[in-house]
Write a protein that holds these residues in place. Structure first.
Motif, PDB file in Angstrom:
ATOM      1  N   ARG A 264       0.844  -1.198   0.000  1.00 20.16           N
ATOM      2  CA  ARG A 264       0.000   0.000   0.000  1.00 20.16           C
ATOM      3  C   ARG A 264       0.881   1.249   0.000  1.00 20.16           C
ATOM      4  NH1 ARG A 264      -4.063   0.059   4.744  1.00 20.16           N
ATOM      5  NH2 ARG A 264      -4.732   1.892   3.531  1.00 20.16           N
ATOM      6  N   THR A 265       0.495   2.189  -0.823  1.00 22.30           N
ATOM      7  CA  THR A 265       1.215   3.475  -0.882  1.00 22.30           C
ATOM      8  C   THR A 265       0.225   4.613  -0.717  1.00 22.30           C
ATOM      9  OG1 THR A 265       0.985   3.558  -3.281  1.00 22.30           O
ATOM     10  CG2 THR A 265       3.003   2.553  -2.408  1.00 22.30           C
ATOM     11  N   CYS A 266       0.654   5.620  -0.062  1.00 24.18           N
ATOM     12  CA  CYS A 266      -0.166   6.833   0.136  1.00 24.18           C
ATOM     13  C   CYS A 266       0.597   8.032  -0.450  1.00 24.18           C
ATOM     14  CB  CYS A 266      -0.448   7.071   1.617  1.00 24.18           C
ATOM     15  SG  CYS A 266      -1.354   5.689   2.396  1.00 24.18           S
TER      16      CYS A 266
ATOM     17  N   ARG B 277      -1.195  15.180  -3.716  1.00 20.62           N
ATOM     18  CA  ARG B 277      -0.952  15.953  -4.954  1.00 20.62           C
ATOM     19  C   ARG B 277      -0.503  17.369  -4.613  1.00 20.62           C
ATOM     20  NH1 ARG B 277      -6.180  14.570  -8.791  1.00 20.62           N
ATOM     21  NH2 ARG B 277      -5.887  12.286  -8.846  1.00 20.62           N
ATOM     22  N   THR B 278       0.491  17.793  -5.355  1.00 21.33           N
ATOM     23  CA  THR B 278       1.007  19.164  -5.167  1.00 21.33           C
ATOM     24  C   THR B 278       1.203  19.785  -6.555  1.00 21.33           C
ATOM     25  OG1 THR B 278       2.157  18.507  -3.151  1.00 21.33           O
ATOM     26  CG2 THR B 278       2.860  20.565  -4.159  1.00 21.33           C
ATOM     27  N   ARG B 279       0.721  21.013  -6.704  1.00 21.09           N
ATOM     28  CA  ARG B 279       0.864  21.735  -7.982  1.00 21.09           C
ATOM     29  C   ARG B 279       2.121  22.561  -7.936  1.00 21.09           C
ATOM     30  NH1 ARG B 279      -2.389  23.103 -12.161  1.00 21.09           N
ATOM     31  NH2 ARG B 279      -4.164  22.137 -11.147  1.00 21.09           N
ATOM     32  N   ARG B 280       2.906  22.376  -8.927  1.00 23.43           N
ATOM     33  CA  ARG B 280       4.113  23.173  -9.114  1.00 23.43           C
ATOM     34  C   ARG B 280       4.001  23.904 -10.449  1.00 23.43           C
ATOM     35  NH1 ARG B 280       8.961  19.100  -7.167  1.00 23.43           N
ATOM     36  NH2 ARG B 280       8.294  18.921  -4.970  1.00 23.43           N
TER      37      ARG B 280
ATOM     38  N   PRO C 194       4.805  10.897  -2.426  1.00 22.58           N
ATOM     39  CA  PRO C 194       4.464   9.809  -1.484  1.00 22.58           C
ATOM     40  C   PRO C 194       4.671  10.232  -0.037  1.00 22.58           C
ATOM     41  CG  PRO C 194       6.552   9.357  -2.553  1.00 22.58           C
ATOM     42  CD  PRO C 194       6.024  10.587  -3.225  1.00 22.58           C
ATOM     43  N   ILE C 195       3.737   9.762   0.806  1.00 23.30           N
ATOM     44  CA  ILE C 195       3.815  10.030   2.252  1.00 23.30           C
ATOM     45  C   ILE C 195       3.462   8.754   3.001  1.00 23.30           C
ATOM     46  CG2 ILE C 195       3.222  12.479   1.972  1.00 23.30           C
ATOM     47  CD1 ILE C 195       0.382  11.736   2.879  1.00 23.30           C
TER      48      ILE C 195
END
Length: 283
Positions: A262-264, A267-270, A278-279
């Protein structure tokens, strides 16, 4: 004349003495030979009068006084259980005895060959303490082609489906060396002809009765005749179709379940571009 008479008298006395001497020598020789013969003669064997069969006696017949007679039997070779007293063998005004084992003429009457007074010659006399009679259904194949007789020993095999396996029927040795006490309605071992039996009766303990009853209701029983002098102990035997045909059963494949990683992410806009960062997952 007197001298002649005296001479005759002397001759007569001489002949008489010679005759006595010869007879005495002969008697001494005879006594010596007799003593030697007596010394070489074997000592008399002590005997006891016992009852024997006066004719051939067969299983189930009543034993009567005219069927037996007394003979002298060597005391040192006396069989166990013989009868020497008429009052013991034939109690006065007592019930009859019956033949349990066939006897030929001049065979000793023993306690194990006849019943107690008043007892019938049935299966109860063949059962030892703690044993029970159990009937097994047989046919021409499972009954050894009719060559079974009371007194024989057999191994019992069970053939049926084992619910825990998927490879067909299984045949297993469930009882070894059990004794037959009756074939159909006959418990006599004198019948030598082969007869196709429908049932055989065996002598088993209560635990074996339960095992045979369960086996007979859940599968098919087959008998295997054991030799008269065979004292080997049968090992545990179990054969299924795969073993009979030499087929090796496939090993069960282990199913390994792997959890998907499982990955979490966030989203970040640049500028004009959206980036997934990923966090660590918190749940």
């Amino acid at each position: 004349m007197r001298s002649l008479f005296g001479l005759v008298l002397l001759v007569g006395i001489g002949l008489a003495g010679f005759a006595v001497y010869m007879v005495k020598g002969y008697m001494q020789t005879y006594e010596q030979q007799l003593a030697m013969e007596r010394a070489q003669r074997p000592e008399p064997v002590p005997t006891v009068e016992v009852y024997v069969a006066d004719r051939a006696l067969r299983y189930g017949q009543p034993l009567r006084a005219e069927d037996v007679r007394k003979i002298k039997w060597p005391k040192e070779a006396l069989p166990e259980g013989v009868f020497t007293d008429t009052a013991v063998l034939f109690p006065e005004n007592g019930p009859e005895r019956f033949i349990l084992r066939s006897m030929e003429k001049n065979e000793a009457i023993m306690a194990l060959k006849i019943t107690e007074p008043g007892e019938p010659a049935g299966l109860t006399n063949r059962l030892e303490k703690g044993m029970r009679a159990f009937a097994i259904r047989v046919d021409v194949t499972s009954g050894v082609s009719g060559f079974l007789r009371p007194g024989d020993r057999v191994d019992v095999y069970w053939t049926g489906r084992n619910g825990s396996r998927q490879n067909g029927d299984v045949t297993k040795l469930i009882e070894a060396g059990i004794q037959l006490i009756a074939i159909d309605q006959s418990s006599s071992a004198d019948e030598a002809q082969a007869t196709i039996a429908r049932t055989v009766t065996v002598s088993v303990n209560p635990q074996q009765v339960a095992a045979l009853a369960q086996a007979q209701s859940s599968g098919r029983l087959s008998l295997s005749l054991v030799g008269a002098e065979d004292d080997t102990v049968a090992e545990a035997i179990e054969i299924d179709q795969n073993t009979l045909l030499g087929i090796e059963a496939p090993e069960p494949q282990e199913v390994v379940r792997q959890e998907e990683a499982r990955t979490c992410s966030i989203r970040t806009r640049r500028g004009s571009e959206v980036v997934m960062i990923p966090i660590p997952c918190t749940d």
